[in-house]
Scaffold this motif. Sequence first.
Motif, mmCIF file in Angstrom:
data_model
loop_
_atom_site.group_PDB
_atom_site.id
_atom_site.type_symbol
_atom_site.label_atom_id
_atom_site.label_comp_id
_atom_site.label_asym_id
_atom_site.label_seq_id
_atom_site.Cartn_x
_atom_site.Cartn_y
_atom_site.Cartn_z
ATOM 1 N N SER A 75 7.415 -9.082 9.181
ATOM 2 C CA SER A 75 6.320 -9.511 8.299
ATOM 3 C C SER A 75 6.090 -8.498 7.180
ATOM 4 O O SER A 75 5.870 -8.868 6.016
ATOM 5 C CB SER A 75 5.032 -9.693 9.105
ATOM 6 O OG SER A 75 5.159 -10.749 10.028
ATOM 7 N N CYS A 76 6.141 -7.217 7.516
ATOM 8 C CA CYS A 76 5.925 -6.165 6.511
ATOM 9 C C CYS A 76 7.048 -6.163 5.482
ATOM 10 O O CYS A 76 6.800 -6.021 4.273
ATOM 11 C CB CYS A 76 5.825 -4.808 7.191
ATOM 12 S SG CYS A 76 4.341 -4.576 8.193
ATOM 13 N N ASN A 77 8.288 -6.310 5.947
ATOM 14 C CA ASN A 77 9.415 -6.324 5.014
ATOM 15 C C ASN A 77 9.365 -7.545 4.096
ATOM 16 O O ASN A 77 9.690 -7.455 2.907
ATOM 17 C CB ASN A 77 10.732 -6.282 5.784
ATOM 18 C CG ASN A 77 11.023 -4.913 6.357
ATOM 19 O OD1 ASN A 77 10.672 -3.891 5.771
ATOM 20 N ND2 ASN A 77 11.663 -4.869 7.521
ATOM 21 N N GLN A 78 8.948 -8.670 4.623
ATOM 22 C CA GLN A 78 8.798 -9.857 3.780
ATOM 23 C C GLN A 78 7.726 -9.646 2.725
ATOM 24 O O GLN A 78 7.884 -10.049 1.566
ATOM 25 C CB GLN A 78 8.448 -11.070 4.648
ATOM 26 C CG GLN A 78 9.592 -11.594 5.502
ATOM 27 C CD GLN A 78 9.200 -12.817 6.299
ATOM 28 O OE1 GLN A 78 8.446 -13.662 5.832
ATOM 29 N NE2 GLN A 78 9.714 -12.927 7.520
ATOM 30 N N ALA B 57 7.159 7.047 14.154
ATOM 31 C CA ALA B 57 6.396 8.297 14.104
ATOM 32 C C ALA B 57 4.915 8.085 14.377
ATOM 33 O O ALA B 57 4.165 9.054 14.571
ATOM 34 C CB ALA B 57 6.580 8.963 12.747
ATOM 35 N N GLY B 58 4.475 6.827 14.368
ATOM 36 C CA GLY B 58 3.082 6.525 14.651
ATOM 37 C C GLY B 58 2.139 6.682 13.478
ATOM 38 O O GLY B 58 0.915 6.731 13.662
ATOM 39 N N ALA C 162 0.699 -0.015 13.188
ATOM 40 C CA ALA C 162 1.829 -0.949 13.079
ATOM 41 C C ALA C 162 2.740 -0.837 14.296
ATOM 42 O O ALA C 162 2.878 0.234 14.892
ATOM 43 C CB ALA C 162 2.626 -0.666 11.815
ATOM 44 N N LYS C 163 3.355 -1.963 14.658
ATOM 45 C CA LYS C 163 4.295 -2.019 15.771
ATOM 46 C C LYS C 163 5.652 -2.510 15.261
ATOM 47 O O LYS C 163 5.738 -3.088 14.178
ATOM 48 C CB LYS C 163 3.776 -2.971 16.856
ATOM 49 C CG LYS C 163 2.397 -2.613 17.403
ATOM 50 C CD LYS C 163 1.898 -3.659 18.378
ATOM 51 C CE LYS C 163 1.574 -4.970 17.661
ATOM 52 N NZ LYS C 163 0.917 -5.960 18.556
ATOM 53 N N THR D 130 -1.295 -8.896 5.773
ATOM 54 C CA THR D 130 -1.372 -8.997 4.316
ATOM 55 C C THR D 130 -1.251 -7.636 3.629
ATOM 56 O O THR D 130 -1.378 -7.546 2.405
ATOM 57 C CB THR D 130 -2.683 -9.667 3.891
ATOM 58 O OG1 THR D 130 -3.794 -8.938 4.440
ATOM 59 C CG2 THR D 130 -2.733 -11.115 4.374
ATOM 60 N N GLY D 131 -1.019 -6.588 4.406
ATOM 61 C CA GLY D 131 -0.828 -5.267 3.831
ATOM 62 C C GLY D 131 -0.309 -4.301 4.885
ATOM 63 O O GLY D 131 -0.507 -4.508 6.089
ATOM 64 N N TYR D 132 0.399 -3.272 4.441
ATOM 65 C CA TYR D 132 0.832 -2.217 5.357
ATOM 66 C C TYR D 132 0.923 -0.905 4.600
ATOM 67 O O TYR D 132 1.024 -0.872 3.374
ATOM 68 C CB TYR D 132 2.182 -2.551 6.022
ATOM 69 C CG TYR D 132 3.404 -2.279 5.171
ATOM 70 C CD1 TYR D 132 3.964 -1.000 5.084
ATOM 71 C CD2 TYR D 132 4.022 -3.298 4.459
ATOM 72 C CE1 TYR D 132 5.090 -0.747 4.310
ATOM 73 C CE2 TYR D 132 5.146 -3.058 3.682
ATOM 74 C CZ TYR D 132 5.672 -1.778 3.610
ATOM 75 O OH TYR D 132 6.784 -1.532 2.834
ATOM 76 N N ALA D 133 0.888 0.181 5.347
ATOM 77 C CA ALA D 133 1.082 1.520 4.785
ATOM 78 C C ALA D 133 1.902 2.344 5.761
ATOM 79 O O ALA D 133 1.655 2.299 6.970
ATOM 80 C CB ALA D 133 -0.258 2.209 4.530
ATOM 81 N N THR D 134 2.885 3.074 5.252
ATOM 82 C CA THR D 134 3.600 4.012 6.118
ATOM 83 C C THR D 134 2.687 5.194 6.444
ATOM 84 O O THR D 134 2.761 5.772 7.513
ATOM 85 C CB THR D 134 4.899 4.503 5.473
ATOM 86 O OG1 THR D 134 4.601 5.091 4.201
ATOM 87 C CG2 THR D 134 5.876 3.349 5.290
#
Length: 285
Positions: free
Chosen positions: A169-172, A192-193, A162-163, A205-209
Amino acid sequence: MNLILRPGNAADANACGEICYKAFKSIADQHNFPPDFPNPETAIGLMNYIFSDAGTYSVVAESEGQIVGSNFLWEDIFIAGVGPITIDPGIQNTSVGRKLMEWVLQRVEKQKLAGVRLVQAAYHNRSMSLYSKLGFDVREPLSQMQGAAPGISFPGYHVRPAKETDLDSCNQLCFRVHGHTRSHELLGAVKAGTASVVEYEGRITGYATQVGFLGHAVAESNHELKAMIGASANFSGPGFLLPSRNAEMLRWCLNNGLRIVQPMTLMSKGLYNEPAGAFLPSVLY
């Protein structure tokens, strides 16, 4: 007991880490489950990280000049997460835990946060009872998953780091699924990468910390969760948390060599919306 509660600071990390290790090990041993921390050094490392995080509020309990427990509130814009709360095994069941919880709940009210959440070990009846008395509701049964990363990819679902330009987009997406964002947590993970996103048909359509104990994931469907789990090199900490009611994902994980380590429970007080999508909570919520 002459108990004093005060805000914590970095100098408390070693003492709080030792207690954290002993407390989790003591409870886990009583119920024949593996402890969350393999050794005191790991728990101390977590405490050093927490005390250095500007977005986390801490409270320490002292008796006769000695630290006997601690609790933490991880604050975001709308929702806060509680934990880890730990008390020296020698003085457990003396209301120290309740006082530490009441302290952070007062902080939630002062900050005017919409809600507060936590995850507890389902086998720990006393903590479930305490949190219920304090107004928390059970929201989701969870399965802690661990094992070798399956190393699976899925055509059409592209997983990449992620950048900062992905944040909006992720917050939405998080808002659509949960009714709130976790923007501070997400930004920290991007810097933190550790954060990743899934792109499908040219959009996120998806993200993960991170896929692990301290990370959370949000997705439009199970396809994105499978893609992020499949793309992970490993699962940080004691594993990741999967909503047990997501039967499709649970079967997929088990069929791909992962195992259930222990049952856990997501609880909330205040704002909570039934998720309108797929997700993996962190050990906070």
